[in-house]
Design a protein around this motif. Structure first.
Motif: not given
Length: 155
Positions: A95, A132, A144, A146
């Motif tokens: 991440r 995310k 963010v 991932e």
């Protein structure tokens, strides 16, 4: 800006390529140009062979005399043409966060891809990069991301 949130420790990053664009900001998604050993924005929306740009935080000019500088300072986030940078490829499960995105259409779980401007946006094809949420880093809004082990298209 590029922030690594959950990544493999001591993972090697390629730093043998130069910026092939007039201006690249850390956190942008790029592809390698093997012919002239540069990294550049993709010519079209892409999810394949992406690298995320980072650079060493070394102040230049008058900034070399400053004691404390923000990680968001122009010296630390901007790569000019023919300047070396670090190219980071993220693996599944990792991440990271970046401020180089197009917010329109981003909701949790949406797959993202890199546009011809180096910014992440809602993908139009199957992608392993999953948005995310947003995260605030000292007043700066970052997305963010991932990395999934499978590429899936948005519904």
């Amino acid at each position: 800006m590029l922030r690594e949130l959950q990544v493999t420790k001591d993972k090697p990053a390629n730093s043998m390529y130069k910026a092939g664009e007039e201006k690249i900001i850390t956190g942008m998604a790029v592809v390698k140009n093997e012919t002239n050993k540069t990294f550049e924005f993709a010519t079209a929306d892409t999810v394949a062979d992406l690298f995320f740009v980072d650079k060493e935080r070394v102040p230049s000019g008058i900034n070399a005399a400053r004691g404390d500088m923000s990680d968001y300072d122009e010296d630390f986030v901007t790569l000019k043409e023919n300047e070396f940078g670090k190219l980071i490829a993220y693996y599944e499960g990792e991440r990271f966060a970046t401020d180089q995105y197009v917010e329109d259409g981003l909701t949790s779980g949406i797959r993202v891809s890199a546009g011809a401007d180096g910014k992440l946006a809602k993908a139009t094809k199957a992608s392993k990069y999953v948005f995310k949420d947003f995260w605030t880093d000292n007043g700066h809004k970052l997305a963010v991301i991932e990395v999934s082990d499978t590429a899936v298209a948005n519904a």
